[in-house]
Design an enzyme around this catalytic site. Structure first.
Site, mmCIF file in Angstrom:
data_model
loop_
_atom_site.group_PDB
_atom_site.id
_atom_site.type_symbol
_atom_site.label_atom_id
_atom_site.label_comp_id
_atom_site.label_asym_id
_atom_site.label_seq_id
_atom_site.Cartn_x
_atom_site.Cartn_y
_atom_site.Cartn_z
ATOM 1 N N ARG A 152 0.840 -1.188 0.000
ATOM 2 C CA ARG A 152 0.000 0.000 0.000
ATOM 3 C C ARG A 152 0.882 1.247 0.000
ATOM 4 N NH1 ARG A 152 -1.870 -3.673 3.845
ATOM 5 N NH2 ARG A 152 -3.974 -4.498 3.470
ATOM 6 N N LYS A 176 -1.552 -3.090 8.006
ATOM 7 C CA LYS A 176 -2.707 -2.731 8.831
ATOM 8 C C LYS A 176 -2.689 -3.526 10.127
ATOM 9 C CE LYS A 176 -5.990 -1.255 5.272
ATOM 10 N NZ LYS A 176 -7.331 -1.483 4.672
ATOM 11 N N HIS A 247 -3.765 2.682 -5.766
ATOM 12 C CA HIS A 247 -4.108 1.283 -5.468
ATOM 13 C C HIS A 247 -4.090 0.416 -6.724
ATOM 14 C CE1 HIS A 247 -4.881 -0.186 -1.502
ATOM 15 N NE2 HIS A 247 -5.781 -1.039 -1.908
ATOM 16 N N ARG A 250 -1.212 -1.891 -6.742
ATOM 17 C CA ARG A 250 -1.436 -3.055 -5.871
ATOM 18 C C ARG A 250 -2.305 -4.080 -6.603
ATOM 19 N NH1 ARG A 250 -1.221 -4.589 -0.457
ATOM 20 N NH2 ARG A 250 -3.127 -5.324 0.518
ATOM 21 N N HIS A 273 -3.378 -9.506 3.345
ATOM 22 C CA HIS A 273 -4.809 -9.615 3.621
ATOM 23 C C HIS A 273 -5.041 -10.571 4.798
ATOM 24 C CE1 HIS A 273 -6.167 -8.378 -0.718
ATOM 25 N NE2 HIS A 273 -5.961 -7.341 0.066
ATOM 26 N N TYR A 282 -9.711 -10.898 -7.053
ATOM 27 C CA TYR A 282 -8.839 -10.930 -8.223
ATOM 28 C C TYR A 282 -9.103 -12.145 -9.114
ATOM 29 C CZ TYR A 282 -6.394 -7.273 -5.708
ATOM 30 O OH TYR A 282 -6.093 -6.110 -5.057
#
Length: 301
Positions: A152, A176, A247, A250, A273, A282
């Site tokens: 990110r 995150k 993004h 990414r 993730h 995806y």
């Protein structure tokens, strides 16, 4: 009418809790703060919120107002999650009823496929942005590392000089929820990083002393907005006319890996993730890619 003081106290303690105990990033904590302030402003504007308990009709009316403003379903769903988490916390610590937001349904997700660059477009980007000036060397290192790792933009601005290890072709990333992960990168990114660190960063620093990897032309740490500005310029120089957002790099990273045979679990790990469902979006893109390849290549398609 003001929102009940106990509710406001609970909100302040909640923000400290997610920052200190849950280790949420400053950006995530700020997002929760804004969602709570927006809800409290709604209550005061409607003449509600004098008591500690929020009823379902009030919560439902708030969500209706969000729809009236034309917000996306994803944004509305995120705000519901923020408030649900807060009231669950307030229920446990302050005895405030949290049933109103527990009863709310999340809006059905919009079926929007992630946008990405095709491999030919990435080649044009790299070719159009080669150069020897300190700024050009820095920008190319940013582009190479984004495409090589899928990190990110917020993760990139947090990188320290010691986070990439060119001897192992790997970079340490803080994602995150303060989750740490290590992402490999290839020789293109390694060469761009080594050149930037040796020839560009010392000149751009202008005597400033800090450990952030990427710096702006004033020598101070590069921000998310700064990277977005750099990427916009690079896309413009490559004459790519599709709308771009950071993004997309990414999305491009993940899509190209899957198109070339990577397994879903590995891509999930590389992207950081927490859930495989976040990565599975995806698969729609790769199915489209396979379908287009089939239609173009099969004699009887």
């Amino acid at each position: 009418m003001r929102v009940n003081g106990r509710v406001k106290d609970a909100a302040e303690e909640f923000q400290s809790y997610i920052r200190l105990e849950r280790n949420f990033s400053p950006l995530t904590v700020d997002g929760y703060r804004k969602d709570l302030e927006e809800f409290f402003a709604f209550l005061e504007g409607e003449g509600l919120g004098e008591g500690t308990d929020i009823r379902y009709p009030e919560a439902r009316l708030f969500v209706t107002r969000l729809y009236d403003r034309g917000l996306s379903r994803a944004t509305i769903s995120r705000k519901i999650s923020s408030l649900r988490s807060f009231f669950k916390f307030a229920s446990a610590r302050y005895g405030i009823d949290d049933s109103a937001f527990r009863s709310l349904f999340h809006p059905k997700k919009e079926e929007r496929l992630p946008q990405f660059f095709y491999e030919e477009e990435m080649e044009r980007l790299f070719e159009a942005n080669r150069g020897t000036s300190p700024k050009e060397l820095r920008d190319l290192a940013i582009l190479e590392l984004l495409y090589a790792t899928g990190m990110r933009v917020s993760e990139m601005t947090g990188l320290k000089v010691t986070d990439p290890d060119p001897s192992l072709d790997i970079v340490r990333v803080m994602g995150k929820g303060r989750r740490e992960r290590y992402i490999p990168f290839g020789h293109y990114a390694r060469e761009a990083l080594e050149t930037y660190l040796a020839e560009a960063r010392p000149r751009i620093l202008k005597g400033n002393k800090h450990d952030r990897l990427f710096v702006n032309m004033k020598g101070t740490p590069l921000t998310d907005r700064g990277i977005r500005y750099i990427l916009d310029g690079m896309v413009e120089r490559a004459a790519l006319h599709s709308p771009v957002h950071p993004h997309m790099f990414r999305h491009t990273f993940a899509t190209h890996l899957l198109n070339n045979g990577a397994d879903m679990r590995s891509v999930q790990e590389l992207l950081g993730h927490a859930s495989l469902s976040s990565t599975q979006v995806y698969t729609h893109v790769t199915k489209d890619h396979l379908r287009n390849t089939y239609m173009n290549a099969h004699p009887r398609a």
